[in-house]
Design an enzyme around this catalytic site. Structure first.
Site, PDB file in Angstrom:
ATOM      1  N   ALA A 169      29.902  55.035  33.158  1.00 41.97           N
ATOM      2  CA  ALA A 169      30.728  55.571  32.070  1.00 41.97           C
ATOM      3  C   ALA A 169      30.023  55.577  30.726  1.00 41.97           C
ATOM      4  O   ALA A 169      30.500  56.217  29.798  1.00 41.97           O
ATOM      5  CB  ALA A 169      32.027  54.786  31.965  1.00 41.97           C
ATOM      6  N   THR A 199      37.710  43.594  40.114  1.00 41.84           N
ATOM      7  CA  THR A 199      38.429  42.489  40.748  1.00 41.84           C
ATOM      8  C   THR A 199      39.929  42.628  40.521  1.00 41.84           C
ATOM      9  O   THR A 199      40.740  42.464  41.447  1.00 41.84           O
ATOM     10  CB  THR A 199      37.929  41.144  40.183  1.00 41.84           C
ATOM     11  OG1 THR A 199      36.522  41.033  40.432  1.00 41.84           O
ATOM     12  CG2 THR A 199      38.652  39.973  40.819  1.00 41.84           C
ATOM     13  N   PHE A 237      40.912  32.386  33.512  1.00 43.38           N
ATOM     14  CA  PHE A 237      39.887  31.403  33.852  1.00 43.38           C
ATOM     15  C   PHE A 237      40.491  30.005  33.737  1.00 43.38           C
ATOM     16  O   PHE A 237      41.420  29.795  32.944  1.00 43.38           O
ATOM     17  CB  PHE A 237      38.689  31.533  32.903  1.00 43.38           C
ATOM     18  CG  PHE A 237      37.730  32.630  33.261  1.00 43.38           C
ATOM     19  CD1 PHE A 237      36.467  32.345  33.757  1.00 43.38           C
ATOM     20  CD2 PHE A 237      38.097  33.962  33.110  1.00 43.38           C
ATOM     21  CE1 PHE A 237      35.592  33.364  34.087  1.00 43.38           C
ATOM     22  CE2 PHE A 237      37.225  34.988  33.435  1.00 43.38           C
ATOM     23  CZ  PHE A 237      35.957  34.684  33.926  1.00 43.38           C
ATOM     24  N   LYS A 292      23.734  43.599  36.117  1.00 40.69           N
ATOM     25  CA  LYS A 292      25.197  43.724  36.089  1.00 40.69           C
ATOM     26  C   LYS A 292      25.851  43.261  37.385  1.00 40.69           C
ATOM     27  O   LYS A 292      26.927  42.690  37.398  1.00 40.69           O
ATOM     28  CB  LYS A 292      25.588  45.182  35.801  1.00 40.69           C
ATOM     29  CG  LYS A 292      27.093  45.408  35.722  1.00 40.69           C
ATOM     30  CD  LYS A 292      27.401  46.861  35.386  1.00 40.69           C
ATOM     31  CE  LYS A 292      28.903  47.094  35.363  1.00 40.69           C
ATOM     32  NZ  LYS A 292      29.511  46.995  36.691  1.00 40.69           N
ATOM     33  N   ARG A 334      34.867  53.442  42.552  1.00 35.81           N
ATOM     34  CA  ARG A 334      33.540  54.047  42.546  1.00 35.81           C
ATOM     35  C   ARG A 334      32.604  53.283  43.470  1.00 35.81           C
ATOM     36  O   ARG A 334      32.795  52.094  43.729  1.00 35.81           O
ATOM     37  CB  ARG A 334      32.960  54.043  41.126  1.00 35.81           C
ATOM     38  CG  ARG A 334      33.700  54.923  40.141  1.00 35.81           C
ATOM     39  CD  ARG A 334      33.188  54.696  38.735  1.00 35.81           C
ATOM     40  NE  ARG A 334      33.391  53.307  38.333  1.00 35.81           N
ATOM     41  CZ  ARG A 334      32.661  52.681  37.422  1.00 35.81           C
ATOM     42  NH1 ARG A 334      31.676  53.310  36.810  1.00 35.81           N
ATOM     43  NH2 ARG A 334      32.921  51.432  37.096  1.00 35.81           N
ATOM     44  N   LYS A 340      37.240  43.989  35.855  1.00 34.43           N
ATOM     45  CA  LYS A 340      38.056  45.195  36.033  1.00 34.43           C
ATOM     46  C   LYS A 340      38.221  45.567  37.515  1.00 34.43           C
ATOM     47  O   LYS A 340      39.331  45.829  37.969  1.00 34.43           O
ATOM     48  CB  LYS A 340      37.429  46.334  35.239  1.00 34.43           C
ATOM     49  CG  LYS A 340      38.212  47.637  35.234  1.00 34.43           C
ATOM     50  CD  LYS A 340      37.837  48.530  34.081  1.00 34.43           C
ATOM     51  CE  LYS A 340      36.388  48.566  33.692  1.00 34.43           C
ATOM     52  NZ  LYS A 340      35.391  48.908  34.676  1.00 34.43           N
ATOM     53  N   PHE A 382      33.462  50.688  32.449  1.00 32.42           N
ATOM     54  CA  PHE A 382      33.322  50.027  31.148  1.00 32.42           C
ATOM     55  C   PHE A 382      34.660  49.976  30.403  1.00 32.42           C
ATOM     56  O   PHE A 382      35.720  49.915  31.016  1.00 32.42           O
ATOM     57  CB  PHE A 382      32.211  50.678  30.328  1.00 32.42           C
ATOM     58  CG  PHE A 382      30.833  50.451  30.904  1.00 32.42           C
ATOM     59  CD1 PHE A 382      30.369  49.159  31.152  1.00 32.42           C
ATOM     60  CD2 PHE A 382      30.003  51.505  31.211  1.00 32.42           C
ATOM     61  CE1 PHE A 382      29.111  48.933  31.688  1.00 32.42           C
ATOM     62  CE2 PHE A 382      28.735  51.287  31.746  1.00 32.42           C
ATOM     63  CZ  PHE A 382      28.293  50.000  31.992  1.00 32.42           C
ATOM     64  N   TRP A 416      41.216  36.524  41.376  1.00 28.94           N
ATOM     65  CA  TRP A 416      39.904  36.038  41.801  1.00 28.94           C
ATOM     66  C   TRP A 416      40.060  34.828  42.727  1.00 28.94           C
ATOM     67  O   TRP A 416      39.396  34.729  43.757  1.00 28.94           O
ATOM     68  CB  TRP A 416      39.065  35.674  40.573  1.00 28.94           C
ATOM     69  CG  TRP A 416      37.648  35.306  40.932  1.00 28.94           C
ATOM     70  CD1 TRP A 416      36.565  36.140  41.025  1.00 28.94           C
ATOM     71  CD2 TRP A 416      37.159  33.992  41.244  1.00 28.94           C
ATOM     72  NE1 TRP A 416      35.440  35.432  41.380  1.00 28.94           N
ATOM     73  CE2 TRP A 416      35.778  34.117  41.529  1.00 28.94           C
ATOM     74  CE3 TRP A 416      37.755  32.725  41.323  1.00 28.94           C
ATOM     75  CZ2 TRP A 416      34.982  33.010  41.882  1.00 28.94           C
ATOM     76  CZ3 TRP A 416      36.967  31.633  41.668  1.00 28.94           C
ATOM     77  CH2 TRP A 416      35.599  31.780  41.943  1.00 28.94           C
TER      78      TRP A 416
END
Length: 558
Positions: free
Chosen positions: A274, A74, A383, A106, A95, A72, A302, A411
């Site tokens: 969140a 990224t 991916f 994480k 954030r 998210k 999240f 990415w």
């Protein structure tokens, strides 16, 4: 072919001086407070002194998270860079990372690959000290509370009805439940106590919801820390703590300005989780990004059932914001995980599992387009193992809901990989209908609001309050807090309160076991399931791989 790690990519970037980034954003140097060459705080007076129309607000959210990863942040970074690639003036509002996940499992919150904000190490480790200031303000209030009791307890505080905890920005399960004040009469009043992680502190929520220093002080003074023997709330204002707390927070309240790898201005400010808090960056940073950009790209923590719901029902309601478009991020791998595939087999094409997992994405999308009536695009964070057949299936199912899919390859390609998504976001902003509404109205009971969230957002059968929670709801309504919005503390892994129910479960009931008012932040926190406000470290914490070289270069940080 050897791939560079995120930190290696970030450290190979030639960053611009933060003055250059400020100039790109249109920030006059008189508003800048430099923290070295690549970070700066921006004076909040800019908001009242710069006369410019607000840019369009783009919310980036995601499906229910999985071990496969969604990307998210990224995607948010790559979208902002992609908007710049197509000639749009974009500014990010994200954030700040908490040290807990950084050293836990994480990871950080600076993006990944070639879609990152930098200096990545600084952002993930201490940054400009905002979280330390928030923790200090939180713990000052705790110290003043216990000192008041020690010095005679003029307010008649019942030590068994203290709701305020100390905090530390670290995953430390040992501190969840403690007994303090031991050692004799002069060492304090013995009592059961505990710690929250800093991002779960109400001071963090107040910090993120405040619109000015004056608003900050008013909100801090409303924080309820305990109840008296006759059940009257005791506030930080009663303890005369709000002014000193605000003094600790006055510099932290100024949004932080950094840059993406491609030089897009980025405000990173505030960072509640969140799943246990409201999961949004500060209102001040969002407003600043909207003031300075034609497009403000922001994210909420999240999945859309948590971060986006709180962003829309709490933050937007408080700040009077209306998103112009919403991006729902997903990966084929994560959807196959929701369809029952174990992590080791996610690289294999599996259309059956993908079809079983797609309802999770489609429910999040339907919530955005029907519950909130906002324009939406699905961003597939691509991916190399994704097959054309899998991507075609995702497009087909989303098209049935009237929503387009854009491939996000940020990415590996940075802003160039976000151009397709950027073009669709611009199209939505310029042509799509926007009938934004909330998932519930405030002029209903606490239980009715809980029921509305469970039915309208989680799509469950209903809500059940434990006897303790029912009593708390009655008390909060009697105290005048019944009209507050709800901040659900719930597992991030499922629409339900059971993290093992993946995909799009139906017929479940969400059990609320505890209700607590965050009067300063302006919402009621509802704790469900086994959610905790102090996480623990995993068996092998990420901290074991982090080190610093002789020349001061950090290694092993993702």
């Amino acid at each position: 072919m050897a791939f560079l790690t995120d930190i290696e990519i970030a450290q190979s970037c030639q960053m611009k001086h933060i003055r250059e980034i400020a100039a790109v954003a249109g920030v006059d140097e008189k508003y800048l407070e430099l923290y070295g060459n690549y970070k700066a705080k921006v004076d909040y007076n800019l908001l009242s002194e710069v006369d410019a129309p607000d840019g369009k607000l783009i919310l980036v959210t995601a499906i229910s998270p999985t071990p496969a990863g969604e990307g998210k942040t990224t995607t948010s970074v790559g979208l902002a860079d992609g908007l710049r690639k197509i000639g749009k003036k974009s500014v990010l509002a994200l954030r700040e990372p908490s040290l807990g996940p950084v050293f836990g499992v994480k990871g950080g919150a600076a993006g990944g690959g070639y879609a990152q904000v930098v200096p990545m190490e600084d952002i993930n480790l201490h940054f400009t000290g905002d979280f330390h200031a928030i923790g200090a303000a939180n713990n000052l209030l705790a110290a003043m509370l216990d000192n008041h009791i020690q010095q005679g307890n003029r307010l008649g505080i019942d030590v068994k009805k203290i709701t305020w905890k100390r905090c530390v920005d670290m995953n430390d399960r040992q501190l969840r439940n403690v007994i303090d004040g031991l050692g004799g009469r002069m060492q304090g009043v013995p009592r059961e106590d505990g710690f929250d992680i800093t991002v779960a502190s109400e001071v963090m929520a107040v910090f993120c919801m405040s619109s000015s220093i004056t608003d900050l002080k008013e909100r801090l003074s409303k924080i309820i820390v305990a109840y008296t023997y006759d059940d009257k709330p005791v506030t930080a204002g009663d303890l005369k703590a709000a002014g000193a707390m605000a003094a600790l927070l006055k510099d932290a309240l100024k949004p932080n300005l950094v840059q993406t790898l491609e030089g897009t201005p980025a405000f990173i400010h505030g960072g509640p989780f969140a799943n246990i808090a409201h999961g949004c960056n500060s209102i001040m940073a969002t407003r600043m990004a909207m003031k300075l950009g034609d497009y403000c790209v922001t994210e909420a923590g999240f999945g859309a059932d948590l971060g986006a719901e709180k962003f829309l029902d709490i933050k937007c309601r408080k700040a009077g914001l209306v998103p112009s478009a919403v991006v729902v991020v997903a990966t084929v791998r994560a959807l196959k995980h929701h369809g029952g595939v174990v992590k080791a087999e996610l690289n294999n094409e599996n259309l059956e599992a993908l079809e079983r997992g797609l309802p999770n994405l489609l429910r999040h999308v339907a919530n955005i387009t029907t519950t909130y009536q906002l324009p939406c695009v699905v961003a597939i964070n691509r991916f190399p193992t994704d097959t054309e057949a899998e991507l075609a299936l995702v497009r087909e199912k989303c098209r049935e809901l009237g929503v387009n899919v854009a491939l996000s390859e940020v990415w590996g390609k940075g802003g160039d990989g976000g151009v397709e998504l950027a073009n669709e976001v611009v199209r939505l902003c310029e042509t799509a209908e926007n009938g934004f509404r909330y998932a519930y109205e405030l002029d209903t009971t606490i239980e009715q609001k809980l029921e509305a969230i469970v039915k309208n957002v989680y799509r469950g059968a209903g809500v059940a309050l434990t006897p303790a929670a029912k009593k708390q709801a009655q008390q909060l309504e009697a105290l005048g807090f019944g009209g507050y919005p709800i901040c659900m503390a719930k597992t991030q892994y499922s629409f339900s309160d059971d993290q093992k129910l993946l995909g799009a479960p139906e017929g479940f009931t969400v059990t609320v076991r505890n209700l607590k008012v965050s009067a300063g932040a302006g919402f009621i926190v509802a704790l469900t399931g086994d959610i905790m406000t102090m996480p623990g470290l995993p068996k092998v914490p990420a901290a074991e791989n982090i080190d610093v070289t002789e020349d001061g270069r950090i290694v092993g940080l993702f």
